[in-house]
Structures are given as C-alpha cells and as structure tokens.
Design a protein around this motif. Sequence first.
Motif, PDB file in Angstrom:
ATOM      1  N   GLU A  19       0.824  -1.206   0.000  1.00  0.00           N
ATOM      2  CA  GLU A  19       0.000   0.000   0.000  1.00  0.00           C
ATOM      3  C   GLU A  19       0.862   1.261   0.000  1.00  0.00           C
ATOM      4  O   GLU A  19       0.484   2.279  -0.586  1.00  0.00           O
ATOM      5  CB  GLU A  19      -0.941  -0.004   1.203  1.00  0.00           C
ATOM      6  CG  GLU A  19      -0.240   0.011   2.543  1.00  0.00           C
ATOM      7  CD  GLU A  19      -1.199  -0.068   3.725  1.00  0.00           C
ATOM      8  OE1 GLU A  19      -2.420  -0.157   3.490  1.00  0.00           O
ATOM      9  OE2 GLU A  19      -0.719  -0.049   4.874  1.00  0.00           O
TER      10      GLU A  19
ATOM     11  N   TYR B 256      -7.506   6.873  -7.175  1.00  0.00           N
ATOM     12  CA  TYR B 256      -6.794   6.142  -6.125  1.00  0.00           C
ATOM     13  C   TYR B 256      -6.719   6.987  -4.857  1.00  0.00           C
ATOM     14  O   TYR B 256      -6.351   8.167  -4.899  1.00  0.00           O
ATOM     15  CB  TYR B 256      -5.390   5.791  -6.611  1.00  0.00           C
ATOM     16  CG  TYR B 256      -4.442   5.331  -5.533  1.00  0.00           C
ATOM     17  CD1 TYR B 256      -4.658   4.134  -4.851  1.00  0.00           C
ATOM     18  CD2 TYR B 256      -3.328   6.093  -5.196  1.00  0.00           C
ATOM     19  CE1 TYR B 256      -3.783   3.709  -3.855  1.00  0.00           C
ATOM     20  CE2 TYR B 256      -2.440   5.676  -4.210  1.00  0.00           C
ATOM     21  CZ  TYR B 256      -2.683   4.487  -3.544  1.00  0.00           C
ATOM     22  OH  TYR B 256      -1.822   4.076  -2.565  1.00  0.00           O
ATOM     23  N   THR B 257      -7.078   6.380  -3.733  1.00  0.00           N
ATOM     24  CA  THR B 257      -7.064   7.048  -2.439  1.00  0.00           C
ATOM     25  C   THR B 257      -5.932   6.468  -1.596  1.00  0.00           C
ATOM     26  O   THR B 257      -6.025   5.323  -1.139  1.00  0.00           O
ATOM     27  CB  THR B 257      -8.418   6.844  -1.714  1.00  0.00           C
ATOM     28  OG1 THR B 257      -9.481   7.218  -2.587  1.00  0.00           O
ATOM     29  CG2 THR B 257      -8.483   7.683  -0.448  1.00  0.00           C
TER      30      THR B 257
ATOM     31  N   VAL C 238     -10.651   4.340   6.722  1.00  0.00           N
ATOM     32  CA  VAL C 238     -11.126   4.307   5.335  1.00  0.00           C
ATOM     33  C   VAL C 238     -12.404   5.129   5.195  1.00  0.00           C
ATOM     34  O   VAL C 238     -12.557   5.906   4.235  1.00  0.00           O
ATOM     35  CB  VAL C 238     -11.352   2.853   4.875  1.00  0.00           C
ATOM     36  CG1 VAL C 238     -12.023   2.817   3.509  1.00  0.00           C
ATOM     37  CG2 VAL C 238     -10.022   2.093   4.837  1.00  0.00           C
TER      38      VAL C 238
ATOM     39  N   HIS D 283     -13.163   3.682  -8.563  1.00  0.00           N
ATOM     40  CA  HIS D 283     -12.094   3.906  -7.602  1.00  0.00           C
ATOM     41  C   HIS D 283     -11.466   2.560  -7.219  1.00  0.00           C
ATOM     42  O   HIS D 283     -12.149   1.533  -7.231  1.00  0.00           O
ATOM     43  CB  HIS D 283     -12.635   4.563  -6.332  1.00  0.00           C
ATOM     44  CG  HIS D 283     -13.025   6.002  -6.518  1.00  0.00           C
ATOM     45  ND1 HIS D 283     -13.918   6.422  -7.482  1.00  0.00           N
ATOM     46  CD2 HIS D 283     -12.641   7.124  -5.843  1.00  0.00           C
ATOM     47  CE1 HIS D 283     -14.079   7.746  -7.396  1.00  0.00           C
ATOM     48  NE2 HIS D 283     -13.312   8.184  -6.414  1.00  0.00           N
TER      49      HIS D 283
ATOM     50  N   PHE E 196      -8.764   0.675  -4.212  1.00  0.00           N
ATOM     51  CA  PHE E 196      -8.118   0.797  -2.908  1.00  0.00           C
ATOM     52  C   PHE E 196      -7.173  -0.383  -2.721  1.00  0.00           C
ATOM     53  O   PHE E 196      -7.526  -1.521  -3.049  1.00  0.00           O
ATOM     54  CB  PHE E 196      -9.156   0.798  -1.785  1.00  0.00           C
ATOM     55  CG  PHE E 196     -10.039   2.025  -1.757  1.00  0.00           C
ATOM     56  CD1 PHE E 196      -9.802   3.049  -0.865  1.00  0.00           C
ATOM     57  CD2 PHE E 196     -11.106   2.130  -2.639  1.00  0.00           C
ATOM     58  CE1 PHE E 196     -10.612   4.174  -0.849  1.00  0.00           C
ATOM     59  CE2 PHE E 196     -11.918   3.254  -2.636  1.00  0.00           C
ATOM     60  CZ  PHE E 196     -11.675   4.274  -1.741  1.00  0.00           C
TER      61      PHE E 196
ATOM     62  N   VAL F 125      -5.751  -2.815  -0.211  1.00  0.00           N
ATOM     63  CA  VAL F 125      -6.102  -3.307   1.130  1.00  0.00           C
ATOM     64  C   VAL F 125      -5.405  -4.653   1.377  1.00  0.00           C
ATOM     65  O   VAL F 125      -6.017  -5.709   1.302  1.00  0.00           O
ATOM     66  CB  VAL F 125      -7.633  -3.436   1.309  1.00  0.00           C
ATOM     67  CG1 VAL F 125      -8.262  -2.072   1.504  1.00  0.00           C
ATOM     68  CG2 VAL F 125      -8.282  -4.119   0.103  1.00  0.00           C
TER      69      VAL F 125
ATOM     70  N   LEU G 202     -17.069   0.079   0.629  1.00  0.00           N
ATOM     71  CA  LEU G 202     -16.112  -0.350  -0.397  1.00  0.00           C
ATOM     72  C   LEU G 202     -16.709  -1.391  -1.344  1.00  0.00           C
ATOM     73  O   LEU G 202     -16.005  -1.909  -2.215  1.00  0.00           O
ATOM     74  CB  LEU G 202     -14.856  -0.931   0.261  1.00  0.00           C
ATOM     75  CG  LEU G 202     -13.943   0.045   0.997  1.00  0.00           C
ATOM     76  CD1 LEU G 202     -12.749  -0.699   1.591  1.00  0.00           C
ATOM     77  CD2 LEU G 202     -13.457   1.151   0.059  1.00  0.00           C
TER      78      LEU G 202
END
Length: 412
Positions: A76, A100-101, A124, A146, A148, A150, A174
């Motif tokens: 990450e 992208y976060t 989150v 989007h 993530f 994880v 999510l």
Amino acid sequence: MRKWFWGFLFIAFGFVCSIAAERNPRTERISGSAGDVLEDDPVGRLKVYVYELPSKYNKKILQKDPRCLSHMFAAEIYMHRFLLSSPVRTLNPEEADWFYTPIYATCDLTPTGLPLPFKSPRMVRSAIQLISSSWPYWNRSEGADHFFVVPHDFGACFHYQEEKAIERGILPILQRATLVQTFGQRNHVCLNEGSITIPPYAPPQKMQARQIPLDTPRSIFVYFRGLFYDVNNDPEGGYYARGARAAVWENFKNNPLFDISTEHPTTYYEDMQRAIFCLCPLGWAPWSPRLVEAVVFGCIPVIIADDIVLPFADAIPWEEIGVFVAEEDVPKLDTILTSIPPEVILRKQRLLANPSMKRAMLFPQPALPGDAFHQILNGLARKLPHQKSIYLKPGEKILNWTAGPVGDLKPW
C-alpha cells in the motif's frame, strides 16, 4: 520402503547433477493469454488520478512506525509512491479512468510487528467522507471507478481471524470499489468479484543481495520454515491452517526428504535456492510471502490452500510453474512429489527461471517494466472501459453508509 527410498535418492542425485551441469540454465516462456500478459505495457491504456489527502492518512502514519516499509503489507505504501511518478498518473481528474485514495491502513503494528486492522474501517470511512465531500467523482459512481489497496490478511474485511472477518464482511462503503488485495479465496465473502489479487510485499533488494551462483546444486528435496502450530492463537490446535501445517509436521518431521523446521536460519534465502520444492501452505489466510520467495528463488512452489486465488492469476501460469496439493492430501505429500517426472520438474524450473516471472512478484524501487506495480495497472486496464451502468442517476444511492459494526462509525 527402504528400496523405494534409495531408488529415489539415486534418481534425485542424477537430477541434481543435471541441474548443476547447467551453468547458465535455459529459461522457458509460455505463449498465449498466460505468460504473454506479463509483458503488457499499461502506459497509454489508462489514466489514474491520485487524491491528495492530508498526511495523517499516510505519511505521518509511516513516520510513526517506519517498520511498515518492510512489512508484508507494504504494497500500500509502495503503490502510492509508484503512482506519484508513474506515467499513467494524470493531474486532470476529468480525464481519469481510475481514482486512487492513498491510505496506509495496515501501518498500525504491535511491538512484535503484527498488524492491528481494527482502526482501518474508521480510517477508510474518514478518507472516503473527505474525497466525497471535496471532489465530485466518488458520488457519481459511489466508488465504482475507484480502487483501494487493502493488503490485510482478509482484505477489506479488516480482521486477522477468519471467522471474525467473515462475520464483518467487506466494509460496506467499499462494496462498489475495486479492491487490490493479497487475500484471494474463491467463494469467500472477503473477495469481491473483480478484485485484483496481488503478492505480499517481500524486500527485493534483500533477496537480490542473497542470490547464490546459478550452478549451485539443488540438493534439498522439500524445504519449509515456519509455524506448524500457532499455540498462542490456537491453543487446542487443528484450526490454524485448517490443520494442514500440523499434518506436514506429524507426517514428515522424520522423513529425510523433507527439510522442515520452525527455526528460521540466517541462510533461509540461500536454502530456498538449494531446494527443488518449497512448501507454501496456508496459515491464518491462504497466502504467505513464501509464494513470492519461492518464485524469485526458482524453487517450485507447492501450494497447499484449497480454493486459493493466486496473484495475477490471469497473467502468471501458476498451474505450469507450481504444484497444487489439496489440504486433505497433505499426508500423501511424499508420494505426490516423488511421482512427478524429472522432465516435468525441469520444465517448471525453466519457466521459473524466466526473469519476467520473478519480476511480476516484486515491488522494486525504482519500478521496473513488468513488475507487480505494472501488473496491477494491467489488471485495472483490462477492466476498461467502465460500463455506463456504474454511474448513478441523479439522487440515486446504493451504498449504506451506516451499515456495519457500531465501532466502525466512530470518528477517526
């Protein structure tokens, strides 16, 4: 039994000698959809917009505990760094295919280095509340465009114990996003359809520094180092690894073909390069860094994890380079492995010697063509173009922001 054993040793000795004779062992590649995909170039096929979040979501967390840089969940962090300078990055969100976060949700470690994912859902949620109130892009699809990263044991279920992870399920907000995660198991509540399964992080520079000469004989038949019983978390035994690791120990601890132990020697990487087969059994989750290490060091991975979804399964020909053994068949491991013809073993080793196979499993700094970063981007590119149905009608809502355990709703 004695006759079989010595007969096999004679065959194994000849096999090892043949490997040692190849000072520059040949490599082999697989053509077609698997293998060729490893060399895809995602540049020009997608654009990614990276949200600029306050540093409390990423950099400050890392400053507090730099151990996160070498942890198995470090993907990450490195994915964030990679995207900031990647040619697929766009500074214009209007032209982005993906958003992208950057959240370092696994960088909360105990003194012994184990991750504590309990704050992750609140973190989150907080980040999504921020991007949904500061930019218009989340709201138009509720995260369907989007992604993530994880990389927890059970991905966005955010718990390290499977029964608790199943009970929690994927964090509700999510549910429409694409999850890039190490966890992969078919028909499991913690794996969304469309998730991208990635390898855990293993330190590329450290492994590169421990390479031994290519002509070193592979004199170890089966190799494994790790826990067989997790006494602290599973005192009664049988639940950890669904009993598969315990079965390895009970059946083969005295078998001369099996070099297995709980000890983790300083020569661990070198030993893997001297082994023909490396056991990759499930632990609390189906995967472990051993899978990466085995591929990088050319040791045929023996995958013991029913229904596992392997990293980049649409690009890496796992059936060709590995051996799959059902958990219930662990007591027959010796028979299964000694029955594999030498020519099959040699071909698997030639495929594993392909540099593109090794590179796809690693997150190097700086990035290299075809590495794990690029395989993630390839996975995102293959999901394009987005279907128009992912975008919501004005006023339409699908996700339930208040769903999930009460503790997840507390401010972060």
